[in-house]
Design a protein around this motif. Structure first.
Motif, PDB file in Angstrom:
ATOM      1  N   UNK A   1       0.831  -1.204   0.000  1.00 29.18           N
ATOM      2  CA  UNK A   1       0.000   0.000   0.000  1.00 29.18           C
ATOM      3  C   UNK A   1       0.868   1.258   0.000  1.00 29.18           C
ATOM      4  N   UNK A   2       1.964   1.214   0.740  1.00 25.88           N
ATOM      5  CA  UNK A   2       2.877   2.360   0.789  1.00 25.88           C
ATOM      6  C   UNK A   2       3.523   2.586  -0.571  1.00 25.88           C
ATOM      7  N   UNK A   3       3.991   1.519  -1.195  1.00 21.77           N
ATOM      8  CA  UNK A   3       4.630   1.636  -2.512  1.00 21.77           C
ATOM      9  C   UNK A   3       3.644   2.164  -3.555  1.00 21.77           C
ATOM     10  N   UNK A   4       2.425   1.657  -3.543  1.00 19.92           N
ATOM     11  CA  UNK A   4       1.411   2.118  -4.496  1.00 19.92           C
ATOM     12  C   UNK A   4       1.062   3.587  -4.262  1.00 19.92           C
ATOM     13  N   UNK A   5       0.941   3.999  -3.005  1.00 16.66           N
ATOM     14  CA  UNK A   5       0.622   5.399  -2.703  1.00 16.66           C
ATOM     15  C   UNK A   5       1.739   6.328  -3.170  1.00 16.66           C
ATOM     16  N   UNK A   6       2.985   5.922  -2.973  1.00 15.81           N
ATOM     17  CA  UNK A   6       4.112   6.727  -3.453  1.00 15.81           C
ATOM     18  C   UNK A   6       4.014   6.938  -4.963  1.00 15.81           C
ATOM     19  N   UNK A   7       3.780   5.865  -5.669  1.00 13.80           N
ATOM     20  CA  UNK A   7       3.732   5.918  -7.142  1.00 13.80           C
ATOM     21  C   UNK A   7       2.488   6.659  -7.628  1.00 13.80           C
ATOM     22  N   UNK A   8       1.345   6.322  -7.080  1.00 14.89           N
ATOM     23  CA  UNK A   8       0.079   6.862  -7.590  1.00 14.89           C
ATOM     24  C   UNK A   8      -0.178   8.313  -7.199  1.00 14.89           C
ATOM     25  N   UNK A   9       0.413   8.763  -6.090  1.00 15.55           N
ATOM     26  CA  UNK A   9       0.114  10.105  -5.587  1.00 15.55           C
ATOM     27  C   UNK A   9       1.174  11.146  -5.926  1.00 15.55           C
ATOM     28  N   UNK A  10       2.170  10.780  -6.741  1.00 22.57           N
ATOM     29  CA  UNK A  10       3.132  11.765  -7.229  1.00 22.57           C
ATOM     30  C   UNK A  10       4.269  12.125  -6.293  1.00 22.57           C
ATOM     31  N   UNK A  11       4.710  11.202  -5.459  1.00 24.22           N
ATOM     32  CA  UNK A  11       5.768  11.479  -4.485  1.00 24.22           C
ATOM     33  C   UNK A  11       7.173  11.202  -5.009  1.00 24.22           C
ATOM     34  N   UNK A  12       7.297  10.586  -6.181  1.00 18.48           N
ATOM     35  CA  UNK A  12       8.605  10.118  -6.646  1.00 18.48           C
ATOM     36  C   UNK A  12       9.127  10.907  -7.840  1.00 18.48           C
ATOM     37  N   UNK A  13      10.414  11.257  -7.771  1.00 16.41           N
ATOM     38  CA  UNK A  13      11.089  11.870  -8.910  1.00 16.41           C
ATOM     39  C   UNK A  13      11.177  10.829 -10.032  1.00 16.41           C
ATOM     40  N   UNK A  14      11.476  11.294 -11.210  1.00 22.77           N
ATOM     41  CA  UNK A  14      11.453  10.429 -12.399  1.00 22.77           C
ATOM     42  C   UNK A  14      12.269   9.139 -12.241  1.00 22.77           C
ATOM     43  N   UNK A  15      13.486   9.242 -11.756  1.00 18.15           N
ATOM     44  CA  UNK A  15      14.336   8.056 -11.585  1.00 18.15           C
ATOM     45  C   UNK A  15      14.648   7.813 -10.106  1.00 18.15           C
ATOM     46  N   UNK A  16      13.641   7.972  -9.281  1.00 13.37           N
ATOM     47  CA  UNK A  16      13.814   7.810  -7.831  1.00 13.37           C
ATOM     48  C   UNK A  16      14.334   6.414  -7.502  1.00 13.37           C
ATOM     49  N   UNK A  17      15.113   6.368  -6.412  1.00 16.02           N
ATOM     50  CA  UNK A  17      15.563   5.095  -5.854  1.00 16.02           C
ATOM     51  C   UNK A  17      14.687   4.838  -4.633  1.00 16.02           C
ATOM     52  N   UNK A  18      14.199   3.600  -4.507  1.00 19.98           N
ATOM     53  CA  UNK A  18      13.312   3.241  -3.413  1.00 19.98           C
ATOM     54  C   UNK A  18      13.901   2.031  -2.687  1.00 19.98           C
ATOM     55  N   UNK A  19      14.169   2.216  -1.406  1.00 20.91           N
ATOM     56  CA  UNK A  19      14.681   1.136  -0.565  1.00 20.91           C
ATOM     57  C   UNK A  19      13.512   0.549   0.215  1.00 20.91           C
ATOM     58  N   UNK A  20      13.386  -0.775   0.178  1.00 17.14           N
ATOM     59  CA  UNK A  20      12.305  -1.455   0.888  1.00 17.14           C
ATOM     60  C   UNK A  20      12.920  -2.533   1.784  1.00 17.14           C
ATOM     61  N   UNK A  21      12.602  -2.460   3.083  1.00 17.01           N
ATOM     62  CA  UNK A  21      13.087  -3.442   4.047  1.00 17.01           C
ATOM     63  C   UNK A  21      11.887  -4.191   4.608  1.00 17.01           C
ATOM     64  N   UNK A  22      11.943  -5.520   4.562  1.00 20.12           N
ATOM     65  CA  UNK A  22      10.825  -6.343   5.016  1.00 20.12           C
ATOM     66  C   UNK A  22      11.336  -7.549   5.794  1.00 20.12           C
ATOM     67  N   UNK A  23      10.395  -8.269   6.366  1.00 21.38           N
ATOM     68  CA  UNK A  23      10.746  -9.550   6.943  1.00 21.38           C
ATOM     69  C   UNK A  23      11.107 -10.503   5.785  1.00 21.38           C
ATOM     70  N   UNK A  24      12.012 -11.401   6.053  1.00 23.23           N
ATOM     71  CA  UNK A  24      12.535 -12.318   5.038  1.00 23.23           C
ATOM     72  C   UNK A  24      11.425 -13.102   4.331  1.00 23.23           C
ATOM     73  N   UNK A  25      10.379 -13.456   5.053  1.00 25.62           N
ATOM     74  CA  UNK A  25       9.326 -14.318   4.514  1.00 25.62           C
ATOM     75  C   UNK A  25       8.352 -13.594   3.577  1.00 25.62           C
TER      76      UNK A  25
END
Length: 183
Positions: A130-154
């Motif tokens: 949901x966070x990733x979709x909101x970033x993309x859909x709501x205009x928060x990212x520069x054209x070639x933005x780098x996005x770091x995502x940290x999650x549980x291994x599973x």
């Protein structure tokens, strides 16, 4: 109780920041931060950064220490946000702005364009997609933005925006971490 961690590189290298003992707060381990900032070594200086689910502030302060133009840290826990503000003062980190807000509410607001985004939500809460979709859909990212995502291994990262290309991926213990580029 106050917890502490050291900034790994940049102008505040070896300086200590403190953070509140809050439920679900799990700072990014030092070796993961070191790897991440090696990946981003040419993408931080002079750039705008957004640290979502900031928690201890480790990622945002590390980015500021390495020359980020500005860092916005979004954290919902009042005690954790207060610790972020105290660390801003202690480091004279004028380029860092802590914001106390729920991430989804923040991302529903007026967007600003960011070059680098850190996403490290509490584990087992199903907030990543949901966070990733909101970033993309709501205009928060520069054209070639780098996005770091940290999650549980599973956790399997399915349903990310189609225009995000994975650049790097590693696992350390129970943590999986990924670097994407928006194309």
């Amino acid at each position: 109780m106050q917890n502490k961690l050291r900034i790994i590189g940049g102008q505040w290298r070896s300086r200590t920041i403190t953070f509140a003992d809050a439920p679900g707060l799990r700072p990014t381990p030092g070796r993961v931060r070191e790897t991440l900032f090696n990946w981003l070594q040419y993408d931080i200086a002079g750039r705008t950064c957004l640290d979502l689910y900031a928690g201890s502030g480790a990622l945002g302060f590390e980015a500021a220490s390495r020359g980020a133009k500005s860092v916005v840290q979004v954290e919902s826990n009042p005690q954790a946000c207060q610790s972020l503000k105290q660390n801003v003062v202690a480091l004279s980190a004028h380029q860092v702005t802590p914001v106390q807000a729920e991430v989804q509410q923040f991302l529903a607001g007026e967007p600003d364009c960011f070059d680098v985004v850190f996403i490290d939500p509490p584990f087992a809460k199903n907030r990543v997609l949901a966070t990733c979709q909101a970033l993309e859909n709501n205009g928060w990212l520069a054209r070639h933005a780098k996005i770091y995502v940290e999650t549980e291994r599973s956790l399997t990262l399915e349903g990310l925006p189609a225009n995000w290309r994975q650049l790097k991926h590693k696992v350390a213990g129970e943590v999986a971490y990924h670097l994407f580029e928006r194309s």
